[in-house]
Design a protein around this motif. Structure first.
Motif, PDB file in Angstrom:
ATOM      1  N   LEU A  78      40.769  68.817  76.473  1.00 50.34           N
ATOM      2  CA  LEU A  78      40.754  69.831  77.542  1.00 50.34           C
ATOM      3  C   LEU A  78      42.021  70.690  77.484  1.00 50.34           C
ATOM      4  CD1 LEU A  78      39.327  70.758  80.263  1.00 50.34           C
ATOM      5  CD2 LEU A  78      40.866  69.158  81.402  1.00 50.34           C
ATOM      6  N   TRP A  79      41.816  72.005  77.472  1.00 54.15           N
ATOM      7  CA  TRP A  79      42.945  72.934  77.421  1.00 54.15           C
ATOM      8  C   TRP A  79      42.857  73.930  78.578  1.00 54.15           C
ATOM      9  CZ3 TRP A  79      40.430  71.041  73.194  1.00 54.15           C
ATOM     10  CH2 TRP A  79      41.183  70.544  72.137  1.00 54.15           C
ATOM     11  N   LYS A  80      44.013  74.208  79.184  1.00 54.20           N
ATOM     12  CA  LYS A  80      44.083  75.265  80.199  1.00 54.20           C
ATOM     13  C   LYS A  80      44.533  76.540  79.498  1.00 54.20           C
ATOM     14  CE  LYS A  80      47.168  75.847  83.894  1.00 54.20           C
ATOM     15  NZ  LYS A  80      47.706  75.311  85.155  1.00 54.20           N
ATOM     16  N   ILE A  81      43.831  77.637  79.752  1.00 53.86           N
ATOM     17  CA  ILE A  81      44.135  78.907  79.100  1.00 53.86           C
ATOM     18  C   ILE A  81      44.585  79.911  80.158  1.00 53.86           C
ATOM     19  CG2 ILE A  81      43.220  80.749  77.625  1.00 53.86           C
ATOM     20  CD1 ILE A  81      42.892  78.030  76.264  1.00 53.86           C
ATOM     21  N   ILE A  82      45.691  80.592  79.890  1.00 55.69           N
ATOM     22  CA  ILE A  82      46.121  81.656  80.803  1.00 55.69           C
ATOM     23  C   ILE A  82      46.081  82.972  80.032  1.00 55.69           C
ATOM     24  CG2 ILE A  82      47.978  82.524  82.285  1.00 55.69           C
ATOM     25  CD1 ILE A  82      48.848  79.488  82.485  1.00 55.69           C
ATOM     26  N   THR A  83      45.296  83.902  80.553  1.00 56.40           N
ATOM     27  CA  THR A  83      45.119  85.177  79.870  1.00 56.40           C
ATOM     28  C   THR A  83      45.305  86.317  80.872  1.00 56.40           C
ATOM     29  OG1 THR A  83      43.638  86.367  78.383  1.00 56.40           O
ATOM     30  CG2 THR A  83      42.600  85.206  80.226  1.00 56.40           C
ATOM     31  N   ASN A  84      44.981  87.531  80.465  1.00 55.81           N
ATOM     32  CA  ASN A  84      45.012  88.649  81.402  1.00 55.81           C
ATOM     33  C   ASN A  84      43.996  89.697  80.973  1.00 55.81           C
ATOM     34  OD1 ASN A  84      46.277  90.439  79.419  1.00 55.81           O
ATOM     35  ND2 ASN A  84      48.096  89.157  79.747  1.00 55.81           N
ATOM     36  N   GLY A  85      43.671  90.591  81.875  1.00 57.09           N
ATOM     37  CA  GLY A  85      42.727  91.669  81.554  1.00 57.09           C
ATOM     38  C   GLY A  85      41.289  91.212  81.390  1.00 57.09           C
ATOM     39  N   GLY A  86      41.009  89.983  81.827  1.00 53.69           N
ATOM     40  CA  GLY A  86      39.617  89.499  81.787  1.00 53.69           C
ATOM     41  C   GLY A  86      39.115  89.128  80.405  1.00 53.69           C
ATOM     42  N   GLU A  87      40.017  89.110  79.442  1.00 55.97           N
ATOM     43  CA  GLU A  87      39.583  88.782  78.078  1.00 55.97           C
ATOM     44  C   GLU A  87      40.489  87.734  77.446  1.00 55.97           C
ATOM     45  OE1 GLU A  87      39.410  92.244  75.583  1.00 55.97           O
ATOM     46  OE2 GLU A  87      38.095  93.294  77.020  1.00 55.97           O
ATOM     47  N   ALA A  88      39.956  87.027  76.483  1.00 55.72           N
ATOM     48  CA  ALA A  88      40.776  86.083  75.715  1.00 55.72           C
ATOM     49  C   ALA A  88      40.156  85.905  74.339  1.00 55.72           C
ATOM     50  CB  ALA A  88      40.849  84.737  76.431  1.00 55.72           C
ATOM     51  N   LEU A  89      41.009  85.869  73.337  1.00 59.35           N
ATOM     52  CA  LEU A  89      40.537  85.573  71.986  1.00 59.35           C
ATOM     53  C   LEU A  89      41.176  84.259  71.556  1.00 59.35           C
ATOM     54  CD1 LEU A  89      39.005  86.520  69.388  1.00 59.35           C
ATOM     55  CD2 LEU A  89      41.201  87.427  68.613  1.00 59.35           C
ATOM     56  N   LEU A  90      40.339  83.233  71.461  1.00 63.54           N
ATOM     57  CA  LEU A  90      40.843  81.906  71.068  1.00 63.54           C
ATOM     58  C   LEU A  90      40.580  81.711  69.571  1.00 63.54           C
ATOM     59  CD1 LEU A  90      40.987  81.545  74.085  1.00 63.54           C
ATOM     60  CD2 LEU A  90      39.708  79.431  73.886  1.00 63.54           C
ATOM     61  N   GLN A  91      41.565  81.181  68.889  1.00 64.76           N
ATOM     62  CA  GLN A  91      41.382  80.885  67.472  1.00 64.76           C
ATOM     63  C   GLN A  91      41.885  79.476  67.185  1.00 64.76           C
ATOM     64  OE1 GLN A  91      43.458  84.545  66.223  1.00 64.76           O
ATOM     65  NE2 GLN A  91      41.677  84.932  64.930  1.00 64.76           N
ATOM     66  N   TYR A  92      41.139  78.747  66.414  1.00 61.95           N
ATOM     67  CA  TYR A  92      41.588  77.409  66.014  1.00 61.95           C
ATOM     68  C   TYR A  92      40.893  77.021  64.712  1.00 61.95           C
ATOM     69  CZ  TYR A  92      37.160  75.982  68.322  1.00 61.95           C
ATOM     70  OH  TYR A  92      35.848  75.851  68.697  1.00 61.95           O
ATOM     71  N   ARG A  93      41.424  75.981  64.104  1.00 60.77           N
ATOM     72  CA  ARG A  93      40.783  75.452  62.898  1.00 60.77           C
ATOM     73  C   ARG A  93      40.392  74.005  63.169  1.00 60.77           C
ATOM     74  NH1 ARG A  93      41.594  78.778  58.724  1.00 60.77           N
ATOM     75  NH2 ARG A  93      40.725  77.254  57.259  1.00 60.77           N
ATOM     76  N   ILE A  94      39.322  73.572  62.532  1.00 65.22           N
ATOM     77  CA  ILE A  94      38.976  72.147  62.547  1.00 65.22           C
ATOM     78  C   ILE A  94      39.315  71.613  61.160  1.00 65.22           C
ATOM     79  CG2 ILE A  94      37.118  70.438  62.736  1.00 65.22           C
ATOM     80  CD1 ILE A  94      37.664  71.751  65.414  1.00 65.22           C
ATOM     81  N   HIS A  95      40.293  70.711  61.140  1.00 66.64           N
ATOM     82  CA  HIS A  95      40.697  70.113  59.873  1.00 66.64           C
ATOM     83  C   HIS A  95      39.833  68.875  59.649  1.00 66.64           C
ATOM     84  CE1 HIS A  95      43.815  69.671  56.699  1.00 66.64           C
ATOM     85  NE2 HIS A  95      43.172  68.509  56.623  1.00 66.64           N
ATOM     86  N   LEU A  96      38.941  68.956  58.680  1.00 65.92           N
ATOM     87  CA  LEU A  96      37.956  67.883  58.528  1.00 65.92           C
ATOM     88  C   LEU A  96      38.604  66.566  58.106  1.00 65.92           C
ATOM     89  CD1 LEU A  96      35.291  70.121  56.849  1.00 65.92           C
ATOM     90  CD2 LEU A  96      35.010  68.940  59.029  1.00 65.92           C
ATOM     91  N   PRO A  97      38.231  65.473  58.772  1.00 64.30           N
ATOM     92  CA  PRO A  97      38.827  64.175  58.428  1.00 64.30           C
ATOM     93  C   PRO A  97      38.333  63.690  57.059  1.00 64.30           C
ATOM     94  CG  PRO A  97      37.047  63.885  60.015  1.00 64.30           C
ATOM     95  CD  PRO A  97      37.225  65.362  59.834  1.00 64.30           C
ATOM     96  N   THR A  98      39.156  62.891  56.402  1.00 66.24           N
ATOM     97  CA  THR A  98      38.737  62.300  55.122  1.00 66.24           C
ATOM     98  C   THR A  98      37.683  61.239  55.419  1.00 66.24           C
ATOM     99  OG1 THR A  98      41.069  62.475  54.615  1.00 66.24           O
ATOM    100  CG2 THR A  98      39.704  61.385  52.976  1.00 66.24           C
ATOM    101  N   VAL A  99      36.617  61.269  54.650  1.00 66.40           N
ATOM    102  CA  VAL A  99      35.549  60.290  54.874  1.00 66.40           C
ATOM    103  C   VAL A  99      35.867  59.028  54.092  1.00 66.40           C
ATOM    104  CG1 VAL A  99      33.081  59.827  54.632  1.00 66.40           C
ATOM    105  CG2 VAL A  99      33.877  62.134  55.156  1.00 66.40           C
ATOM    106  N   THR A 100      35.904  57.902  54.811  1.00 62.55           N
ATOM    107  CA  THR A 100      36.048  56.620  54.103  1.00 62.55           C
ATOM    108  C   THR A 100      34.683  55.941  54.145  1.00 62.55           C
ATOM    109  OG1 THR A 100      36.811  55.690  56.178  1.00 62.55           O
ATOM    110  CG2 THR A 100      38.504  56.240  54.582  1.00 62.55           C
ATOM    111  N   GLY A 101      34.237  55.476  52.999  1.00 62.90           N
ATOM    112  CA  GLY A 101      32.902  54.870  52.940  1.00 62.90           C
ATOM    113  C   GLY A 101      31.842  55.957  52.880  1.00 62.90           C
ATOM    114  N   ILE A 102      30.642  55.597  53.338  1.00 66.53           N
ATOM    115  CA  ILE A 102      29.532  56.555  53.258  1.00 66.53           C
ATOM    116  C   ILE A 102      29.543  57.442  54.497  1.00 66.53           C
ATOM    117  CG2 ILE A 102      27.045  56.820  52.923  1.00 66.53           C
ATOM    118  CD1 ILE A 102      27.009  53.980  51.807  1.00 66.53           C
ATOM    119  N   ARG A 103      29.312  58.707  54.280  1.00 61.64           N
ATOM    120  CA  ARG A 103      29.357  59.685  55.368  1.00 61.64           C
ATOM    121  C   ARG A 103      28.153  59.525  56.302  1.00 61.64           C
ATOM    122  NH1 ARG A 103      27.205  64.441  55.400  1.00 61.64           N
ATOM    123  NH2 ARG A 103      26.671  64.369  53.187  1.00 61.64           N
ATOM    124  N   SER A 104      28.392  59.718  57.598  1.00 66.68           N
ATOM    125  CA  SER A 104      27.306  59.735  58.574  1.00 66.68           C
ATOM    126  C   SER A 104      26.727  61.148  58.605  1.00 66.68           C
ATOM    127  CB  SER A 104      27.824  59.382  59.962  1.00 66.68           C
ATOM    128  OG  SER A 104      28.342  58.073  59.951  1.00 66.68           O
TER     129      SER A 104
END
Ligand code: ZN
Length: 578
Positions: free
Chosen positions: A72-98
């Motif tokens: 959960l993240w709290k975002i503070i913006t202005n002007g009624g707009e927000a551009l959120l950017q993030y990356r998902i760093h994929l975890p290393t799979v150990t064993g067989i992937r689900s």
């Protein structure tokens, strides 16, 4: 007040497949709001752990983000707009992937769903567009709605967005139609994939769809996608798609090997996604409520995966319904948890923490399938063969395809309305309570009787099998190994071990993981002693487990002599799969 609008852009860069980027452009938003990642009620993969480079731009300059909780993240913006950017760093799979987890390779992968998208908290009914920037030559397969742009999709709500995973890459793809509804089968193969009978696979899946459609009288989606993956196991139902691990090595040995799982996950499209337990409400980032209704959602799904496969003339593991029932009763009988906990409690425990049932373990799938099978017999008898569980499924779909989820009471009511009989005692005894099922009472309705004989469990070579009914596990967020015993009568429990005991050493050595423990067990013979050192609040303790043999029930069902015409008729209907 205006509703916010949300547009996502998901970008996969073929030069770096260790992560992918997500952009979330939000308009009409208040200056302070929250975003979160959805917790899946059953398989919470907690991809919030892999969020990186999170930033926010407000209309005028930088915004602020404050992490208030793990997801959960709290975002503070202005002007009624927000551009959120993030990356998902994929975890290393150990064993067989689900099969349902996000992954990327140079030839494709799976993105979207709870592994990719954040949502604006308290705005779960906000629709969104999702644009995908994918490597050249990759295709897209998703249950999300298409738009005029082939790389942009639409989700009318957060729930639909989250239940619409996106399969991308280079894959083989086939299309078939049932009831004017398009279905697509997509197979993503490993580079060294084995060849298998794709014609047979496609024809078999089509038959499962046809049988399901004829059971419910209609299909409940605009289009459907079967997303099958090489090199993965497991499966997960979604709104109008399924993600399923179907290794080519397994399919090469016969496509029938993957069909029970496909039929199961597909049936969940109705029984779990549409007809859903009351606890499964709208999406949330909070810990979901454990469900009391999974005995129905899982048990009747496994019941119908079997029955519809029989109706379709497909390969099944037990050759007849009678053998299938013998197996069910045998597995039920071997598990004392069913005489200790109600079906509702075991439903809750199926996605609750290990140890929730103390020293007992149990499966809601099996219990639910047994209960469904017995209710089916009750209905057939009470309706003189005119009704069956099929009518309960149709009734449940009519009553619960809207927003409302069901409780066990609703199932009781549906059964009662279908059979015109009183099933209060049955539900009191076995759904809300934990009385032993009197199988003879229900088998007799079809003119059947059964015997249960306890015999020494044996190995393939017919020698007595050692009692290995204990396992090690790791709870989420813990770095320690704990032991679980299957029930209080197994050798491990009799020696004094309890589910949840922290294991320090086994035979004087530390154990790296549950698999290492499994191989120590595999080498054990009857008469051996395995020393398990456990850490308890009262101090460390060495427990000597004397490995013994154990007994298992053998169940046989036979026809009774001199049965009435009605019993014979009901039996013939039932055994033929009608
Ligand atoms: Zn299931």
């Amino acid at each position: 007040m205006k509703q916010p609008t949300v547009n996502y852009v998901l970008t996969i860069d073929s030069t770096d497949l260790s992560s992918f980027a997500v952009e979330m452009k939000i308009s009409n938003i208040t200056d302070t709001f929250r975003v979160a990642m959805v917790t899946h009620p059953e398989y919470d993969d907690r991809y919030w752990k892999y969020v990186e480079d999170f930033s926010v731009e407000a209309k005028n300059g930088k915004g602020q983000l404050i992490r208030e909780d793990s997801s959960l993240w709290k975002i503070i913006t202005n002007g009624g707009e927000a551009l959120l950017q993030y990356r998902i760093h994929l975890p290393t799979v150990t064993g067989i992937r689900s099969a349902w987890k996000a992954y990327l390779t140079s030839t494709g992968g799976l993105v979207g769903g709870p592994h990719s998208f954040m949502y604006v908290v308290a705005s779960t009914l906000v629709p969104s567009h999702i644009r995908l920037n994918i490597p050249e030559g990759w295709e897209i397969a998703t249950g999300l709605q298409s738009t005029s742009d082939p790389k942009t999709f639409y989700a009318p709500s957060v729930a639909v967005l989250i239940e619409g995973p996106v399969f991308v890459g280079k894959f083989k793809s086939w299309v078939f139609t049932v009831d004017n509804t398009p279905h697509r089968l997509v197979y993503w193969a490993l580079p060294d994939a084995k060849a298998f009978d794709t014609t047979m696979l496609l024809a078999s899946i089509k038959k499962i769809v046809e049988q399901t459609s004829s059971l419910f009288g209609r299909l409940t989606y605009r289009e459907y996608i079967f997303m099958l993956q090489d090199g993965a196991v497991g499966g997960l139902e979604h709104n109008n798609s399924v993600t399923i691990g179907a290794p080519s090595s397994q399919l090469a040995n016969g496509v029938g090997n993957s069909l029970p799982e496909i039929a199961h996950e597909y049936f969940h499209t109705w029984n779990l996604m549409r007809i859903r337990p009351i606890e499964y409400r709208d999406v949330t980032y909070k810990t979901p409520t454990l469900s009391k209704g999974l005995w129905f959602s899982e048990g009747l799904t496994i019941f119908y995966a079997d029955l519809l496969s029989r109706r379709a003339g497909l390969h099944v593991f037990d050759s007849t319904r009678l053998f299938h029932l013998e197996n069910l009763i045998r597995r039920y009988t071997v598990t004392p948890a069913y005489l200790k906990f109600s079906a509702e409690k075991i439903s809750e425990a199926s996605y609750g923490p290990i140890g929730m049932l103390g020293d007992y373990s149990a499966g809601t799938h099996l219990q639910g399938e047994v209960l469904g099978s017995m209710l089916d017999l009750i209905i057939r008898d009470a309706s003189n063969g005119n009704k069956s569980m099929d009518d309960v499924m149709r009734t449940m779909l009519e009553r619960f395809s809207g927003e409302r989820g069901f409780t066990s009471k609703d199932i009781e009511q549906a059964v009662k309305d279908v059979c015109g009989c009183n099933v209060r005692q049955f539900f009191n005894d076995h759904v809300y309570g934990s009385k032993q099922i009197d199988f003879s009472k229900y088998l007799k309705l079809l003119g059947l009787q059964h015997t249960i004989e306890w015999k020494d469990a044996v190995l393939n070579d017919q020698k007595p099998a050692p009692d290995l009914r204990a396992f090690l596990y790791q709870s989420p967020g813990e770095n320690i190994l704990r032991i679980g015993v299957s029930n209080p009568t197994v050798a491990w429990a009799r020696a004094g071990l309890h589910t949840g005991d922290i294991v320090k050493t086994v035979n004087g050595k530390t154990v790296a993981n549950p698999t290492a423990f499994r191989s120590i067990q595999r080498n054990a013979k009857i008469g051996d002693t395995i020393v398990v050192e456990v850490q308890r609040p009262s101090g460390d303790q060495k427990i000597n487990v004397l490995i013994s043999g154990y007994q298992q029930p053998e169940v046989r069902i036979r026809q009774m002599a001199g049965i009435a015409e009605k019993q014979k008729r009901l039996y013939e209907q039932w055994i033929s799969g009608k």
